[in-house]
Design an enzyme around this catalytic site. Structure first.
Site, PDB file in Angstrom:
ATOM      1  N   LYS A 100     -11.119   8.120  -9.742  1.00  0.00           N
ATOM      2  CA  LYS A 100     -11.340   7.685  -8.366  1.00  0.00           C
ATOM      3  C   LYS A 100     -12.270   6.360  -8.112  1.00  0.00           C
ATOM      4  O   LYS A 100     -11.968   5.689  -7.401  1.00  0.00           O
ATOM      5  CB  LYS A 100     -12.289   8.918  -7.713  1.00  0.00           C
ATOM      6  CG  LYS A 100     -12.501   8.769  -6.250  1.00  0.00           C
ATOM      7  CD  LYS A 100     -11.666   8.555  -5.463  1.00  0.00           C
ATOM      8  CE  LYS A 100     -11.761   8.134  -3.919  1.00  0.00           C
ATOM      9  NZ  LYS A 100     -10.549   7.887  -3.132  1.00  0.00           N
TER      10      LYS A 100
ATOM     11  N   GLU B 260       0.927  -1.320   0.088  1.00  0.00           N
ATOM     12  CA  GLU B 260      -0.083  -0.064  -0.041  1.00  0.00           C
ATOM     13  C   GLU B 260       0.775   1.161  -0.089  1.00  0.00           C
ATOM     14  O   GLU B 260       0.680   2.215  -0.629  1.00  0.00           O
ATOM     15  CB  GLU B 260      -0.941  -0.084   1.205  1.00  0.00           C
ATOM     16  CG  GLU B 260      -1.721   1.251   1.305  1.00  0.00           C
ATOM     17  CD  GLU B 260      -2.643   1.494   0.220  1.00  0.00           C
ATOM     18  OE1 GLU B 260      -2.729   0.838  -0.795  1.00  0.00           O
ATOM     19  OE2 GLU B 260      -2.966   2.883  -0.043  1.00  0.00           O
TER      20      GLU B 260
END
Ligand code: AGP
Length: 579
Positions: free
Chosen positions: A574, A452
């Site tokens: 997004k 991440e």
């Protein structure tokens, strides 16, 4: 979170309220509504964005009005669930931002007293509660009503027969703008700054009686003095809450977001379905996939339950899971690959769960159980607070299934995450800024944390970055290591610490600079690394969350140094609604 706006003064309220709502759409935009009072309450409310609506609230008239732009938390986005909500007699209208935790209990009680509810929202109970206590004075009725509310609220209330707007706040922001023979109220300054810079910041427990030329503020029914401040922010800066970017603002929202998301209720039926699961599979993409990987480590460690985690777009290449449980983890609830995998699981008679941040999103209409994160709208393309919210909900599941100690550990985390946010990542970012490539390495749960961290870095700085299991680097990537390839090593004092320290020495021996992120006070780690970032002294779970937060800030600061378009990185969206 939602946006609320109120006005009372010498002008027609509606154009000002409507313009204010358009400026608050970043707080939520699935539906909107406006109400005015001119002897009667007049309301227009619709599903959809006010900035795109064909409905014209400007048809309403009156010098006193309130408005709402919604981010649904209870009740899907539709016309009925849109705010404002009214009392049974239609003489009182309210708009609300926050979550009324005890709304079911209040709704049952008021229904038994003869109140009729039209929506599925938590907020509507406030209108009926005020009506219950209304006896010719809307201020007194609000005083009485808010005593029954648990949770968070920023409220604006109008009554057909009284020329005043009542504002009340607890844990949700609410400001008042003092104009020239006119007053404004709003979730934040964004809609107000165009008309006045004299801003009063209400505090928890405040109830304000707003008239056209003066405001009286009470707390515990006693008048209190709240001085107005002269604010110099511009519109853009106000929208971001004074932060430079939405990503930065959203990083700083994480203590509340984590806490609110961990405190969701998981229905008993959902827990029962999980407890009888023969196999749990998680499908997700990107950041959500990393959250799913971390869930696997948590479930193995705390519950000894194996979890299969698949990249959603690859799931179709394996034998589908059958007659078991599938989790779809997706912030937007619209990711095509994840939706496809979920549909496939349903066809194989799986019980499906959605963990998502968007009420009423496509994934919620497919899954058997829906667990909502409470991150509020995440505007920046890079996922930060939604990731932390996903971890919180996944931890809640672990806690429900097998480990009550987690609740205790979580209860003390809020200040610890806040402490991590105080860290200045700029010195470390200066090391990363000119890198040819970056490697993020960790063991155990810090392996997906590394993945991440690498994703955040690459997507907003455009520097090539890879996350690796620390033990894997020597199986090939070592050939890439040199002075231009800093390695960010997550080295917490857990079982894998000794071998992790060896991995760091191996990396150092190949000339790569190492930024070590580790437990506070680890002088050995500080000694062998080129740069050492201490995590606040805390529990194991908060070290995991804080390592993620530090990596978000490292990516953010590096992107700032590089002058990147942080909230809208090139080539990205997004929500990826194509497979
Ligand atoms: C994360 O920063 C990225 N924006 C991206 O990887 C994202 O996590 C991925 O597209 C999944 O989105 P979802 O959670 O809405 O399904």
């Amino acid at each position: 979170m939602c946006g609320i706006v109120g006005y009372i003064g010498r002008r027609n309220a509606v154009p000002l309220v409507v313009e204010g709502l358009k400026r608050l759409e970043y707080r939520g935009y699935d539906s909107f509504g406006v109400a005015t009072a001119d002897g009667r309450i007049n309301i227009i409310k619709k599903q959809g964005r006010i900035s795109e609506s064909c409905v014209d609230p400007l048809l309403l008239k009156g010098c006193m009005g309130i408005g709402h732009t919604r981010w649904a938390t209870h009740g899907v986005p539709n016309d009925v669930n849109a705010h404002p909500h009214t009392s049974c007699n239609g003489d009182i209208a309210i708009v609300h931002n926050g979550i009324i935790e005890n709304y079911s209990e209040i709704k049952r009680s008021l229904t038994a007293e003869g109140h009729t509810f039209l929506s599925d929202t938590d907020s509507e109970v406030v209108a009926h509660l005020i009506e219950k206590y209304y006896n010719g004075d809307i201020l007194q009725a609000v005083f009485s009503a808010v005593l029954h509310l648990k949770g968070s609220y920023a409220l604006l209330v109008i009554c057909s027969s009284e020329k005043r707007v009542i504002a009340a706040r607890k844990s949700s922001p609410l400001v008042i703008g003092e104009g020239d023979a006119e007053m404004f109220a709003s979730s934040d300054m964004t809609p107000v700054l165009e008309y006045t810079r004299k801003i009063i910041f209400l505090e928890d427990g405040d109830v304000a009686d707003i008239r056209d030329s003066k405001v009286t503020i009470y707390n515990n029914k006693e008048p209190v003095e709240r001085k107005s401040e002269l604010v110099e922010w511009d519109f853009e800066s106000a929208k971001k809450g004074g932060f430079d970017h939405f990503m930065q603002k959203e990083i700083f929202e994480q203590p509340d977001v984590f806490f609110n998301s961990f405190n969701i209720e998981i229905p008993e039926k959902a827990v029962a379905d999980l407890k009888k699961a023969s196999q749990i599979t998680v499908v997700a993409c990107g950041t959500s996939y990393h959250a799913g990987m971390m869930f696997r480590y948590m479930m193995e460690k705390y519950c000894k339950i194996p979890v299969r985690v698949e990249i959603a777009s690859e799931y179709m290449n394996f034998n589908p899971c059958k007659n078991s449980v599938m989790f779809a983890v997706t912030q937007s609830g619209e990711t095509a690959d994840t939706l496809a995998a979920l549909r496939s699981a349903k066809n194989e008679n799986c019980i499906t769960f959605a963990i998502t941040n968007v009420l009423g999103s496509s994934v919620t209409r497919s899954a058997d159980h829906v667990l909502y994160t409470r991150a509020g709208p995440e505007i920046s393309v890079a996922a930060t607070k939604s990731f932390t919210a996903q971890l919180a909900v996944l931890l809640k599941i672990v806690s429900c299934l097998c480990n009550d100690d987690i609740e205790v550990e979580i209860s003390g985390m809020h200040p610890v995450i806040e402490e991590a946010l105080l860290y200045d990542a700029e010195p470390a970012a200066l090391i990363c800024r000119d890198a040819a490539s970056l490697f993020f390495i960790g063991r155990g749960i810090f392996y997906p944390v590394s993945l991440e961290g690498a994703l955040k870095m690459k997507e907003i700085t455009y520097i090539h970055a890879e996350g690796y299991a620390a033990g894997e680097l020597k199986h090939g990537p070592f050939s890439l290591l040199c002075e231009e390839t800093p390695v960010i090593a997550l080295c917490i004092k857990d079982d894998s610490y000794p071998v992790m320290m060896s991995n760091i020495k191996e990396v150092k021996a190949r000339g790569a600079p190492v930024i070590g992120i580790g437990s506070a006070g680890d002088i050995d780690l500080e000694e062998i690394c080129d740069f050492y970032i201490p995590l606040p002294k805390s529990s194991e779970i908060s070290e995991i969350i804080n390592a993620s937060v530090i990596l978000q800030m490292l990516a953010y600061k590096t992107a700032v140094l590089l002058g990147r378009d942080i909230d809208k990185p090139r080539n990205l969206a997004k929500s990826v609604t194509v497979i």
